[in-house]
Scaffold this motif. Structure first.
Motif, short mmCIF file in Angstrom:
data_model
loop_
_atom_site.label_atom_id
_atom_site.label_comp_id
_atom_site.label_asym_id
_atom_site.label_seq_id
_atom_site.Cartn_x
_atom_site.Cartn_y
_atom_site.Cartn_z
N VAL A 224 -4.49 17.34 -6.20
CA VAL A 224 -3.28 17.53 -5.42
C VAL A 224 -3.65 17.46 -3.94
CG1 VAL A 224 -1.67 19.35 -4.75
CG2 VAL A 224 -2.22 19.03 -7.16
N LEU A 225 -2.82 16.82 -3.14
CA LEU A 225 -3.03 16.84 -1.69
C LEU A 225 -1.86 17.58 -1.06
CD1 LEU A 225 -4.19 13.16 -1.04
CD2 LEU A 225 -5.62 15.22 -1.06
N TYR A 226 -2.16 18.43 -0.10
CA TYR A 226 -1.07 19.19 0.52
C TYR A 226 -1.38 19.45 1.98
CZ TYR A 226 -4.26 23.13 0.02
OH TYR A 226 -5.37 23.95 0.11
N SER A 227 -0.31 19.74 2.74
CA SER A 227 -0.51 20.08 4.13
C SER A 227 -0.34 21.59 4.27
CB SER A 227 0.49 19.35 5.02
OG SER A 227 1.80 19.75 4.71
N GLU A 228 -1.07 22.17 5.20
CA GLU A 228 -1.07 23.63 5.28
C GLU A 228 0.25 24.21 5.77
OE1 GLU A 228 -4.86 24.60 6.93
OE2 GLU A 228 -5.62 24.97 4.90
N ASP A 229 1.08 23.39 6.43
CA ASP A 229 2.37 23.91 6.87
C ASP A 229 3.36 24.04 5.71
OD1 ASP A 229 3.00 21.32 6.28
OD2 ASP A 229 3.74 20.78 8.27
N ASN A 235 0.87 14.93 -5.99
CA ASN A 235 -0.22 14.51 -6.85
C ASN A 235 -0.90 13.35 -6.14
OD1 ASN A 235 -1.74 13.19 -8.96
ND2 ASN A 235 -0.48 14.30 -10.43
N VAL A 236 -2.23 13.30 -6.19
CA VAL A 236 -2.94 12.25 -5.48
C VAL A 236 -2.50 10.86 -5.96
CG1 VAL A 236 -4.96 12.22 -7.01
CG2 VAL A 236 -5.23 11.55 -4.63
N GLU A 237 -2.05 10.78 -7.22
CA GLU A 237 -1.54 9.51 -7.77
C GLU A 237 -0.36 8.98 -6.96
OE1 GLU A 237 -0.25 10.51 -11.69
OE2 GLU A 237 -2.24 10.25 -12.56
N LYS A 238 0.35 9.89 -6.35
CA LYS A 238 1.60 9.55 -5.69
C LYS A 238 1.47 9.67 -4.16
CE LYS A 238 6.18 9.68 -5.01
NZ LYS A 238 7.09 8.62 -5.34
N GLN A 403 -3.37 -17.05 11.70
CA GLN A 403 -4.24 -18.04 12.31
C GLN A 403 -5.28 -18.55 11.30
OE1 GLN A 403 -4.83 -16.06 16.03
NE2 GLN A 403 -6.85 -17.06 16.15
N ASP A 404 -5.98 -17.59 10.65
CA ASP A 404 -7.11 -17.96 9.80
C ASP A 404 -6.82 -17.77 8.31
OD1 ASP A 404 -8.61 -18.30 12.22
OD2 ASP A 404 -8.69 -16.10 12.30
N PHE A 405 -6.00 -16.82 7.99
CA PHE A 405 -5.66 -16.57 6.59
C PHE A 405 -4.16 -16.38 6.48
CE2 PHE A 405 -9.99 -14.87 6.96
CZ PHE A 405 -10.61 -15.58 5.93
N VAL A 406 -3.59 -17.01 5.47
CA VAL A 406 -2.16 -16.80 5.23
C VAL A 406 -1.98 -15.35 4.76
CG1 VAL A 406 -0.20 -17.47 3.80
CG2 VAL A 406 -1.85 -19.19 4.60
N LEU A 407 -1.05 -14.66 5.38
CA LEU A 407 -0.80 -13.28 4.95
C LEU A 407 0.00 -13.30 3.65
CD1 LEU A 407 -1.05 -10.26 5.75
CD2 LEU A 407 1.20 -10.49 6.81
N PRO A 408 -0.53 -12.73 2.57
CA PRO A 408 0.22 -12.74 1.31
C PRO A 408 1.60 -12.12 1.52
CG PRO A 408 -1.99 -11.90 0.95
CD PRO A 408 -1.80 -12.01 2.44
N PRO A 409 2.62 -12.68 0.89
CA PRO A 409 3.97 -12.16 1.11
C PRO A 409 4.14 -10.74 0.56
CG PRO A 409 3.99 -13.87 -0.58
CD PRO A 409 2.61 -13.84 -0.01
N GLN A 410 3.34 -10.36 -0.43
CA GLN A 410 3.54 -9.04 -1.03
C GLN A 410 2.68 -7.97 -0.34
OE1 GLN A 410 3.57 -11.22 -4.64
NE2 GLN A 410 4.61 -9.56 -5.72
N VAL A 411 3.28 -7.32 0.66
CA VAL A 411 2.60 -6.21 1.34
C VAL A 411 3.05 -4.93 0.64
CG1 VAL A 411 2.30 -4.96 3.51
CG2 VAL A 411 2.56 -7.46 3.53
N VAL A 412 2.10 -4.23 0.00
CA VAL A 412 2.47 -3.03 -0.75
C VAL A 412 1.47 -1.92 -0.47
CG1 VAL A 412 3.72 -3.01 -2.94
CG2 VAL A 412 1.82 -4.58 -2.67
N ASP A 413 1.98 -0.69 -0.44
CA ASP A 413 1.10 0.47 -0.26
C ASP A 413 0.33 0.68 -1.56
OD1 ASP A 413 -0.16 2.88 0.26
OD2 ASP A 413 1.61 4.05 -0.29
N LEU A 414 -0.96 0.41 -1.52
CA LEU A 414 -1.80 0.55 -2.71
C LEU A 414 -2.95 1.52 -2.44
CD1 LEU A 414 -2.10 -3.22 -3.70
CD2 LEU A 414 -0.69 -1.47 -4.80
N ARG A 415 -2.86 2.20 -1.31
CA ARG A 415 -3.98 2.98 -0.81
C ARG A 415 -4.02 4.35 -1.47
NH1 ARG A 415 -3.11 6.01 3.25
NH2 ARG A 415 -5.06 7.04 3.78
N LEU A 416 -5.22 4.78 -1.79
CA LEU A 416 -5.44 6.12 -2.32
C LEU A 416 -5.52 7.09 -1.13
CD1 LEU A 416 -6.15 7.57 -5.05
CD2 LEU A 416 -8.53 7.39 -4.33
N ALA A 417 -4.55 8.00 -1.06
CA ALA A 417 -4.62 9.01 0.01
C ALA A 417 -5.76 9.97 -0.31
CB ALA A 417 -3.30 9.75 0.09
#
Ligand code: ATP
Ligand code: MG
Length: 601
Positions: A224-229, A235-238, A403-417
């Motif tokens: 679980v991730l939480y803020s102290e305030d 859930n870290v999954e989310k 300029q150097d790489f085509v930016l894929p059209p699908q930009v999605v938040d896939l990052r693990l907080a």
């Protein structure tokens, strides 16, 4: 109850099968017995605990206006085909036990009851006048968990309270959801547990939201991730968060550099004298859809960040229809061994760029002919970044999107907080982590099931609309064990009084001493008559054994009818603190009543 007459066997040794304290203690103290993998007998003491929890759950559900019922555990496959979940539940997640009867009809053993309850509502609810409506049941569920473990925490047969709400409008759903939220908080408070409510992943169902109730414990399977305030917990999954800012790039123009033995981010950074926040890393996942199609997914994300596979999974389910598919069966990081099955020539592993050519993919059926390219926002915002050159031992530095790489059209938040990240609602707040045991999950389903299964009602204007649904689960048997995980010491279990199998235990240290027996018997009768659930340890065991067992099984208050009887007194011991006091025989009842009153409704 007299211990001499009870099925009561305690173990000295820690059973080898049990890894976490609560599981060890429940086995040692004779609460449960393993019958098979993920299958347990609830012995008499445990059954009392489960009944206590059930009663608390029932009272709190009734208080919300929900109505108790009992739905079948044997569920016809047709219902699950209607909702589109038969394949997923018998194959992809494989969690439903399925069988075929003698008439060749397929059935599943209920892992959950959305289909059944939606079918009931479809038949019985006609008009908005019957709404809102909530049904609940408390019953055994069956799930063929791939890794049953930790005793009752993850069983293949377990007890759940599940509730399902039906409403005409989203707003009514939200009102029921809020009531359930409150009821769940009260259930946990009454059970004497420390908990945290967190935003949860709603899986592919989408819906407008879901929350999990986490009992806090080190052995919890969830992070679980939480803020102290107190403003954010998930859930870290989310969880979402703000990643650390990237370092400014030391590169200013595109160059291809030779980077031998630098297939990892750290090696590349060392060689190029830069930081992981300046790198775009590219990972390959293999996604298998229910049509048998494998799609190779190229994920680009900032070098210091990790992919959250739950988020990735959800995204791949969302795009399933692009592949004429309904569901995702499996998702895995593609390692070089797996990759051989799908690619036509060796990949520059460790040196992959976001524009890896599609002609690496084998040209044959069952393999999508293009990489599915997904990019996380952390990679999108980089400038003059470092990334692979699609050639072994070479990286690009100073690269830029467009300029150097085509930016894929699908930009999605896939990052693990992760812990240490800044909170989105207030960047001053740093996220902390904790471990928890998920004992409840409440869920705004919306119209997914009612639409698939045609469960509609007629509104005031005479129009037919799908029912708006919610579902709400509590793992009753998991909660029982979670309580132990949160409350034990080196001597055994310390039950919160509200869910203890008995509230008091009377010990006769010397069962040959007739004064001790007489006083104990009298107290035993009086306390039980007064509604204080009391055990009597009248076994012929040594006093030491009796004290040890009383500690192990965790009864909140112990009354010892020993030598002090000569002064008309008994010893009164609090299990949690081990504090003891001498009480006159006539003070025992009132002392117990005072001690127990906070745990009573
Ligand atoms: P988990 O992520 O732990 O597998 P779940 O998301 O599958 O749980 P739900 O389908 O929401 O769980 O079920 C409702 C509740 O039932 C859960 O919150 C949990 O307390 C309990 N539960 C789920 N699976 C099990 C199990 N295998 N054994 C015991 N309790 C369980
Ligand atoms: Mg599960």
């Amino acid at each position: 109850m007299r211990l001499s007459q009870m099925l009561f066997v305690t173990l000295r040794e820690v059973p080898a099968e049990a890894e976490i304290p609560s599981h060890q203690l429940l086995l040692r103290a004779g609460y449960i017995r393993r019958v098979g993998s993920g299958i347990y007998a609830y012995l008499p003491l445990m059954w009392r605990v489960l009944q206590k929890i059930t009663q608390i759950v029932r009272e709190e559900m009734d208080a919300t206006g929900a109505q108790e019922c009992l739905l079948p555990q044997m569920q016809p496959a047709e219902l699950w085909r209607e909702s589109g979940r038969w394949e997923t539940y018998t194959q992809a997640e494989g969690i439903m036990f399925a069988l075929t009867d003698r008439q060749d009809r397929e059935l599943g053993l209920g892992p959950t009851h959305e289909e059944v309850v939606t079918a009931v509502a479809r038949d019985m609810v006609r008009s908005y006048r019957q709404l809102p409506l909530t049904l609940y049941q408390i019953q055994t569920k069956f799930r063929d968990e791939i890794r049953p473990r930790f005793g009752l925490m993850r069983g293949r047969e377990f007890i759940m309270k599940d509730a399902y709400s039906f409403a005409a409008e989203e707003a009514d759903l939200r009102a029921t959801y809020d009531k359930m939220h409150e009821a769940y908080c009260r259930i946990l408070q009454r059970c004497g547990l420390a908990y945290r409510v967190v935003d949860a992943d709603s899986g592919a169902i989408g819906g407008s939201g879901s929350q999990e109730f986490m009992v806090l414990a080190e052995a919890g399977e969830d992070a679980v991730l939480y803020s102290e305030d107190g403003q954010y917990a998930a859930n870290v999954e989310k969880a979402v968060s703000l990643p650390p800012d990237p370092d400014p790039s030391p590169f200013s123009q595109l160059e291809k550099r030779e980077t031998p033995n630098a297939a990892t981010i750290d090696q590349a950074c060392q060689l190029l004298d830069c930081r992981p926040t300046q790198v775009v890393k590219n990972l390959i996942y293999a996604a298998l859809y229910d049509t048998g199609l494998t799609v190779l997914v190229l994920v680009s994300i900032r070098g210091d960040q990790d992919v959250n596979e739950v988020k990735l999974h959800n995204e791949l389910v969302k795009v399933a229809d692009q592949y004429q598919s309904k569901t995702l069966i499996a998702l895995q990081v593609a390692d070089s061994q797996d990759l051989a099955k799908w690619i036509s020539k060796p990949l520059p592993m460790g040196y992959i760029a976001p524009d890896l050519a599609d002609d690496y993919l084998q040209n044959k059926q069952g393999i999508a002919q293009q990489f599915l390219r997904l990019v996380d926002p952390t990679a999108v915002e980089l400038q003059n970044f470092v990334t692979g050159a699609n050639q072994m031992e070479y990286h690009f530095v100073g690269a830029n999107w467009q300029q150097d790489f085509v930016l894929p059209p699908q930009v999605v938040d896939l990052r693990l907080a992760q812990a240490g990240d800044r909170a989105v609602h207030d960047p001053q707040q740093i996220l902390c982590s904790a471990r928890g045991i998920e004992i409840g999950h409440i869920f705004q389903l919306g119209t997914k099931y009612s639409q698939e299964m045609g469960a509609t009602y007629t509104n005031e204007a005479g129009e037919e609309n799908p029912l708006v649904m919610g579902c709400y689960g509590v793992g009753v048997s998991r909660l029982a064990q979670a309580a132990v995980e949160q409350s034990y010491d080196q001597d055994g279990i310390i039950w919160p009084a509200a869910i203890a199998p008995y509230q008091a235990i009377i010990i006769i240290p010397n069962s040959k001493d007739s004064d001790q027996v007489k006083a104990a018997e009298q107290l035993y009768t009086d306390l039980n008559q007064a509604g204080i659930e009391t055990l009597l340890d009248d076994r012929t065991e040594r006093a030491g054994v009796k004290f040890k067992d009383a500690d192990l099984i965790g009864i909140p208050y112990r009354i010892v009818c020993g030598r002090s009887l000569q002064e008309g007194k008994v010893e009164f011991v609090d299990r949690a603190t081990h504090q003891s006091q001498l009480l006159g025989l006539d003070q025992v009842m009132s002392t117990l009543e005072a001690a127990l009153s906070p745990s009573r409704p």
